[in-house]
Design a protein around this motif. Structure first.
Motif, mmCIF file in Angstrom:
data_model
loop_
_atom_site.group_PDB
_atom_site.id
_atom_site.type_symbol
_atom_site.label_atom_id
_atom_site.label_comp_id
_atom_site.label_asym_id
_atom_site.label_seq_id
_atom_site.Cartn_x
_atom_site.Cartn_y
_atom_site.Cartn_z
ATOM 1 N N LEU A 67 9.391 14.303 10.948
ATOM 2 C CA LEU A 67 9.600 13.079 11.715
ATOM 3 C C LEU A 67 9.788 11.870 10.802
ATOM 4 N N ARG A 68 9.032 11.813 9.711
ATOM 5 C CA ARG A 68 9.207 10.694 8.773
ATOM 6 C C ARG A 68 10.601 10.703 8.161
ATOM 7 N N LEU A 69 11.129 11.877 7.889
ATOM 8 C CA LEU A 69 12.490 11.956 7.350
ATOM 9 C C LEU A 69 13.498 11.404 8.353
ATOM 10 N N HIS A 70 13.294 11.697 9.624
ATOM 11 C CA HIS A 70 14.182 11.160 10.662
ATOM 12 C C HIS A 70 14.021 9.644 10.800
ATOM 13 N N HIS A 71 12.845 9.142 10.502
ATOM 14 C CA HIS A 71 12.563 7.717 10.667
ATOM 15 C C HIS A 71 12.970 6.858 9.471
ATOM 16 N N VAL A 72 13.418 7.458 8.393
ATOM 17 C CA VAL A 72 13.791 6.659 7.216
ATOM 18 C C VAL A 72 14.873 5.645 7.576
ATOM 19 N N THR A 73 15.813 6.014 8.419
ATOM 20 C CA THR A 73 16.881 5.075 8.782
ATOM 21 C C THR A 73 16.373 3.923 9.643
ATOM 22 N N ILE A 74 15.226 4.118 10.292
ATOM 23 C CA ILE A 74 14.661 3.067 11.155
ATOM 24 C C ILE A 74 13.291 2.623 10.651
ATOM 25 N N TRP A 75 13.104 2.633 9.354
ATOM 26 C CA TRP A 75 11.784 2.394 8.773
ATOM 27 C C TRP A 75 11.176 1.064 9.201
ATOM 28 N N ARG A 76 11.973 0.064 9.451
ATOM 29 C CA ARG A 76 11.433 -1.244 9.858
ATOM 30 C C ARG A 76 10.742 -1.166 11.220
ATOM 31 N N GLU A 77 11.289 -0.345 12.118
ATOM 32 C CA GLU A 77 10.734 -0.213 13.461
ATOM 33 C C GLU A 77 9.662 0.872 13.553
ATOM 34 N N SER A 78 9.651 1.777 12.605
ATOM 35 C CA SER A 78 8.733 2.914 12.638
ATOM 36 C C SER A 78 7.322 2.518 12.217
ATOM 37 N N THR A 79 6.349 3.181 12.794
ATOM 38 C CA THR A 79 4.940 2.980 12.413
ATOM 39 C C THR A 79 4.467 4.046 11.422
ATOM 40 N N LEU A 80 5.381 4.866 10.938
ATOM 41 C CA LEU A 80 5.005 6.017 10.111
ATOM 42 C C LEU A 80 4.922 5.732 8.612
ATOM 43 N N PHE A 81 5.228 4.495 8.203
ATOM 44 C CA PHE A 81 5.263 4.197 6.774
ATOM 45 C C PHE A 81 4.210 3.156 6.397
ATOM 46 N N SER A 82 3.599 3.362 5.248
ATOM 47 C CA SER A 82 2.583 2.449 4.730
ATOM 48 C C SER A 82 3.238 1.161 4.229
ATOM 49 N N PRO A 83 2.451 0.108 4.021
ATOM 50 C CA PRO A 83 3.022 -1.122 3.444
ATOM 51 C C PRO A 83 3.697 -0.879 2.089
ATOM 52 N N ARG A 84 3.133 -0.024 1.279
ATOM 53 C CA ARG A 84 3.724 0.291 -0.026
ATOM 54 C C ARG A 84 5.076 0.993 0.147
ATOM 55 N N GLU A 85 5.148 1.930 1.071
ATOM 56 C CA GLU A 85 6.408 2.624 1.333
ATOM 57 C C GLU A 85 7.451 1.657 1.895
ATOM 58 N N ARG A 86 7.026 0.761 2.774
ATOM 59 C CA ARG A 86 7.935 -0.236 3.341
ATOM 60 C C ARG A 86 8.493 -1.148 2.239
ATOM 61 N N ALA A 87 7.641 -1.534 1.321
ATOM 62 C CA ALA A 87 8.084 -2.381 0.209
ATOM 63 C C ALA A 87 9.111 -1.629 -0.648
ATOM 64 N N ALA A 88 8.846 -0.356 -0.904
ATOM 65 C CA ALA A 88 9.785 0.449 -1.696
ATOM 66 C C ALA A 88 11.131 0.585 -0.981
ATOM 67 N N LEU A 89 11.088 0.780 0.313
ATOM 68 C CA LEU A 89 12.325 0.897 1.086
ATOM 69 C C LEU A 89 13.081 -0.430 1.110
ATOM 70 N N ALA A 90 12.362 -1.535 1.245
ATOM 71 C CA ALA A 90 13.004 -2.859 1.214
ATOM 72 C C ALA A 90 13.665 -3.095 -0.145
ATOM 73 N N TRP A 91 12.969 -2.750 -1.227
ATOM 74 C CA TRP A 91 13.505 -2.918 -2.581
ATOM 75 C C TRP A 91 14.744 -2.047 -2.762
ATOM 76 N N THR A 92 14.682 -0.834 -2.278
ATOM 77 C CA THR A 92 15.822 0.082 -2.353
ATOM 78 C C THR A 92 17.034 -0.512 -1.659
ATOM 79 N N GLU A 93 16.813 -1.026 -0.456
ATOM 80 C CA GLU A 93 17.932 -1.590 0.302
ATOM 81 C C GLU A 93 18.543 -2.801 -0.387
#
Length: 159
Positions: A67-93
């Motif tokens: 489910l987390r793999l499916h949610h990577v494209t919607i990480w901003r709306e998903s509750t499945l990612f930690s603050p650290r993971e969200r920061a990494a995804l934001a930096w990646t983008e």
């Protein structure tokens, strides 16, 4: 889809050095879960089918939840990612899309609260590497799944 040229065969020394660089990232300060999320997200943004396929399989092998793999494209709306993971995804983008006026201080500060200087540096190199692989795979139309056996991705049993 047919691959245009085999860049591994055409530029073996450059491929080897870039692969060596990428493999060195496995020793970085960034945990495997975040490395998997970063490589998948950048590949999605860039539209690299070969790399999306590869990184979903790698993450699955590393134990990532489907489910987390499916949610990577919607990480901003998903509750499945930690603050650290969200920061990494934001930096990646932001590094993958590179805004016209560069990385804002706001994004930098948001990411900086989750990562040490060393970690942020290592994370940046991770994003640099995947973007490079994406560009080569897209340019030469690498076929998704074509290297599964060579990279041990057949172990994911997702075919």
């Amino acid at each position: 889809m047919t691959q245009r040229i085999n860049y591994v065969q055409q530029s073996p020394e450059l491929f080897r050095k870039f692969l060596e660089f990428s493999n060195q990232l496995h020793e970085s300060a960034i945990e495997v879960t975040i490395r998997d999320l970063v490589t998948l997200r950048a590949s999605q943004i860039n539209g690299c089918g070969f790399c999306v396929d590869m990184h979903v399989k790698e993450a699955h092998i590393h134990g990532e939840r489907e489910l987390r793999l499916h949610h990577v494209t919607i990480w901003r709306e998903s509750t499945l990612f930690s603050p650290r993971e969200r920061a990494a995804l934001a930096w990646t983008e932001v590094l993958t899309k590179l805004p016209e006026h560069g990385v804002s201080d706001d994004i930098y500060e948001q990411v900086r609260t989750q990562f040490s200087e060393k970690e942020l540096s290592d994370l940046t190199f991770q994003v640099m590497a995947i973007n490079g692989w994406n560009r080569a795979s897209i340019a030469f139309k690498a076929v998704p799944g074509s290297a599964d056996k060579a990279y041990g991705l057949d172990k994911a049993q997702l075919a």
